[in-house]
Design a protein around this motif. Structure first.
Motif, PDB file in Angstrom:
ATOM      1  N   TYR A   1      33.864  34.044  39.912  1.00  0.00           N
ATOM      2  CA  TYR A   1      34.960  35.134  39.544  1.00  0.00           C
ATOM      3  C   TYR A   1      34.557  36.207  40.312  1.00  0.00           C
ATOM      4  O   TYR A   1      33.804  36.664  41.067  1.00  0.00           O
ATOM      5  N   GLY A   2      35.744  37.034  40.625  1.00  0.00           N
ATOM      6  CA  GLY A   2      35.705  38.317  41.527  1.00  0.00           C
ATOM      7  C   GLY A   2      37.011  38.583  41.852  1.00  0.00           C
ATOM      8  O   GLY A   2      38.007  38.590  41.088  1.00  0.00           O
TER       9      GLY A   2
ATOM     10  N   TYR B   1      40.339  38.343  37.980  1.00  0.00           N
ATOM     11  CA  TYR B   1      40.063  38.244  36.548  1.00  0.00           C
ATOM     12  C   TYR B   1      40.702  39.304  35.791  1.00  0.00           C
ATOM     13  O   TYR B   1      41.178  38.964  34.741  1.00  0.00           O
TER      14      TYR B   1
ATOM     15  N   GLY C   1      28.332  47.871  33.767  1.00  0.00           N
ATOM     16  CA  GLY C   1      29.688  47.472  33.481  1.00  0.00           C
ATOM     17  C   GLY C   1      30.479  46.274  34.047  1.00  0.00           C
ATOM     18  O   GLY C   1      31.496  45.992  33.928  1.00  0.00           O
ATOM     19  N   ARG C   2      29.341  45.259  34.284  1.00  0.00           N
ATOM     20  CA  ARG C   2      29.600  43.906  34.683  1.00  0.00           C
ATOM     21  C   ARG C   2      30.649  43.285  33.795  1.00  0.00           C
ATOM     22  O   ARG C   2      30.635  43.306  32.675  1.00  0.00           O
TER      23      ARG C   2
ATOM     24  N   GLY D   1      37.590  35.062  44.447  1.00  0.00           N
ATOM     25  CA  GLY D   1      37.328  34.305  43.068  1.00  0.00           C
ATOM     26  C   GLY D   1      35.905  33.606  42.943  1.00  0.00           C
ATOM     27  O   GLY D   1      35.640  32.646  42.408  1.00  0.00           O
TER      28      GLY D   1
ATOM     29  N   PRO E   1      29.618  36.232  40.124  1.00  0.00           N
ATOM     30  CA  PRO E   1      30.506  37.050  40.943  1.00  0.00           C
ATOM     31  C   PRO E   1      30.250  36.877  42.394  1.00  0.00           C
ATOM     32  O   PRO E   1      29.493  36.376  42.850  1.00  0.00           O
TER      33      PRO E   1
ATOM     34  N   ASN F   1      30.422  41.022  48.489  1.00  0.00           N
ATOM     35  CA  ASN F   1      30.345  40.823  49.950  1.00  0.00           C
ATOM     36  C   ASN F   1      30.434  39.514  50.627  1.00  0.00           C
ATOM     37  O   ASN F   1      29.462  39.081  51.302  1.00  0.00           O
TER      38      ASN F   1
ATOM     39  N   SER G   1      25.070  38.227  37.442  1.00  0.00           N
ATOM     40  CA  SER G   1      25.287  39.575  37.653  1.00  0.00           C
ATOM     41  C   SER G   1      24.455  40.449  36.722  1.00  0.00           C
ATOM     42  O   SER G   1      24.456  40.525  35.399  1.00  0.00           O
TER      43      SER G   1
ATOM     44  N   ARG H   1      24.900  44.317  37.164  1.00  0.00           N
ATOM     45  CA  ARG H   1      25.517  45.201  37.594  1.00  0.00           C
ATOM     46  C   ARG H   1      26.025  46.052  36.214  1.00  0.00           C
ATOM     47  O   ARG H   1      26.340  45.624  35.417  1.00  0.00           O
TER      48      ARG H   1
ATOM     49  N   ALA I   1      39.785  38.982  45.302  1.00  0.00           N
ATOM     50  CA  ALA I   1      40.805  37.852  45.987  1.00  0.00           C
ATOM     51  C   ALA I   1      39.837  36.540  46.170  1.00  0.00           C
ATOM     52  O   ALA I   1      40.656  35.461  45.912  1.00  0.00           O
TER      53      ALA I   1
HETATM   54  C1  LIG Z   1      29.176  45.337  46.128  1.00  0.00           C
HETATM   55  C2  LIG Z   1      30.456  44.297  45.565  1.00  0.00           C
HETATM   56  C3  LIG Z   1      31.018  43.528  46.575  1.00  0.00           C
HETATM   57  C4  LIG Z   1      32.091  42.973  46.204  1.00  0.00           C
HETATM   58  N1  LIG Z   1      32.667  41.813  47.194  1.00  0.00           N
HETATM   59  C5  LIG Z   1      33.469  40.952  46.846  1.00  0.00           C
HETATM   60  C6  LIG Z   1      33.980  39.973  47.706  1.00  0.00           C
HETATM   61  O1  LIG Z   1      33.511  39.966  48.895  1.00  0.00           O
HETATM   62  N2  LIG Z   1      35.004  39.233  47.145  1.00  0.00           N
HETATM   63  C7  LIG Z   1      35.400  39.304  46.036  1.00  0.00           C
HETATM   64  O2  LIG Z   1      36.406  38.477  45.692  1.00  0.00           O
HETATM   65  N3  LIG Z   1      35.205  40.412  45.011  1.00  0.00           N
HETATM   66  C8  LIG Z   1      34.197  41.226  45.501  1.00  0.00           C
HETATM   67  N4  LIG Z   1      33.607  42.132  44.660  1.00  0.00           N
HETATM   68  C9  LIG Z   1      34.470  42.190  43.373  1.00  0.00           C
HETATM   69  C10 LIG Z   1      33.511  41.695  42.350  1.00  0.00           C
HETATM   70  O3  LIG Z   1      33.669  40.384  42.340  1.00  0.00           O
HETATM   71  C11 LIG Z   1      34.010  42.059  40.862  1.00  0.00           C
HETATM   72  O4  LIG Z   1      33.884  43.453  40.832  1.00  0.00           O
HETATM   73  C12 LIG Z   1      33.341  41.643  39.837  1.00  0.00           C
HETATM   74  O5  LIG Z   1      33.676  42.373  38.505  1.00  0.00           O
HETATM   75  C13 LIG Z   1      31.776  41.647  40.061  1.00  0.00           C
HETATM   76  O6  LIG Z   1      31.297  41.019  39.019  1.00  0.00           O
HETATM   77  P1  LIG Z   1      30.373  41.747  37.815  1.00  0.00           P
HETATM   78  O7  LIG Z   1      31.431  42.856  37.106  1.00  0.00           O
HETATM   79  O8  LIG Z   1      29.799  40.740  36.637  1.00  0.00           O
HETATM   80  O9  LIG Z   1      29.320  42.525  38.587  1.00  0.00           O
HETATM   81  C14 LIG Z   1      32.853  42.991  45.086  1.00  0.00           C
HETATM   82  C15 LIG Z   1      32.216  44.043  44.232  1.00  0.00           C
HETATM   83  C16 LIG Z   1      31.057  44.607  44.443  1.00  0.00           C
HETATM   84  C17 LIG Z   1      30.435  45.644  43.390  1.00  0.00           C
END
Ligand SMILES: Cc1cc2nc3c(=O)[nH]c(=O)nc-3n(C[C@H](O)[C@H](O)[C@H](O)COP(=O)(O)O)c2cc1C
Length: 204
Positions: A127-128, A161, A24-25, A132, A96, A99, A20, A22, A130
């Motif tokens: 990670y992410g 997370y 603030g990642r 993950g 992460p 979408n 990632s 992004r 719902a």
């Molecule tokens: C554009 C975008 C789409 C996302 N889509 C999903 C998703 O489909 N499923 C999910 O579990 N989290 C989703 N998230 C949440 C991210 O996984 C979460 O924000 C995570 O912190 C992103 O990693 P990063 O902080 O290293 O960029 C999404 C976040 C962003 C910014």
């Protein structure tokens, strides 16, 4: 499973990729904990490559890397990434989910290379929200198989997370055991594939 390679073989050169970029990642926090697990596991020489610190343009050259081979015209700012991938015996991709897939930064980094992935094992830490990272990892397994990499069965997944991590580590201490299983499997495949690559060039 015991790592039978420890002490009897050159260290496994493991490259951990922070997928990632992004603002603030959270990615570097996960990668840093994964790197700590890999160093503690033993037998791995760990290098963390952060895609935010590498030049990875979306515009690719006219000729694909498969056909261009060593002459592929990569930007100077990508040299650190290419050298790391080239020298690696194994990879862990920290991704992460965006979408229901993995970030474009990671796809671009993958597409700029070809032989660097071939006949090497890849493990995944997702990670992410719902999901993950579940969908992201499924997509990565598919893409990296096309590049002749070998996806490892066991991975790590961190849904939500923001409620399950504190002070840079997962709250659930059982996670370290799951990480050890991932690293045991990665070590076994690293050894097997390095021996095979040394014995004969991979027919990519
Ligand atoms: C554009 C975008 C789409 C996302 N889509 C999903 C998703 O489909 N499923 C999910 O579990 N989290 C989703 N998230 C949440 C991210 O996984 C979460 O924000 C995570 O912190 C992103 O990693 P990063 O902080 O290293 O960029 C999404 C976040 C962003 C910014």
């Amino acid at each position: 499973m015991e790592n039978t390679q420890r002490g009897t073989e050159a260290p496994h050169r493991l490259v951990i990729i922070v997928g990632s970029v992004r603002e603030g990642r959270f990615g570097p926090t996960v990668a840093s904990w994964v790197a700590e697990q890999a160093r503690d596991h033993g037998g791995f020489e760990v290098d963390v490559v952060d895609l935010a610190e590498v030049d990875v343009p979306l515009v690719l050259p006219a000729v694909p890397p498969l056909l261009a081979g060593d002459d592929y015209p990569r930007p100077a700012g990508m040299a650190r990434l290419t050298a790391a991938l080239e020298g690696a015996d194994a990879f862990i991709i920290v991704t992460p989910e965006y979408n229901h897939s993995y970030p474009a930064s990671l796809k671009a980094a993958i597409d700029w290379h070809f032989t660097q992935w071939a006949a090497k094992p890849v493990a995944f830490v997702g990670y992410g929200g719902a999901s993950g990272g579940r969908h992201a990892v499924l997509h990565l397994e598919n893409v990296l198989s096309e590049l002749h990499a070998v996806p490892i069965r066991d991975g790590l997944s961190f849904p939500s997370y923001f409620t399950t991590w504190q002070d840079g580590r997962p709250l659930d201490t059982a996670t370290e055991g799951y990480a050890k299983t991932l690293l045991d499997q990665l070590s076994w495949w690293t050894s097997a594939l390095r021996t095979a690559r040394d014995a004969a060039p991979y027919p990519a």
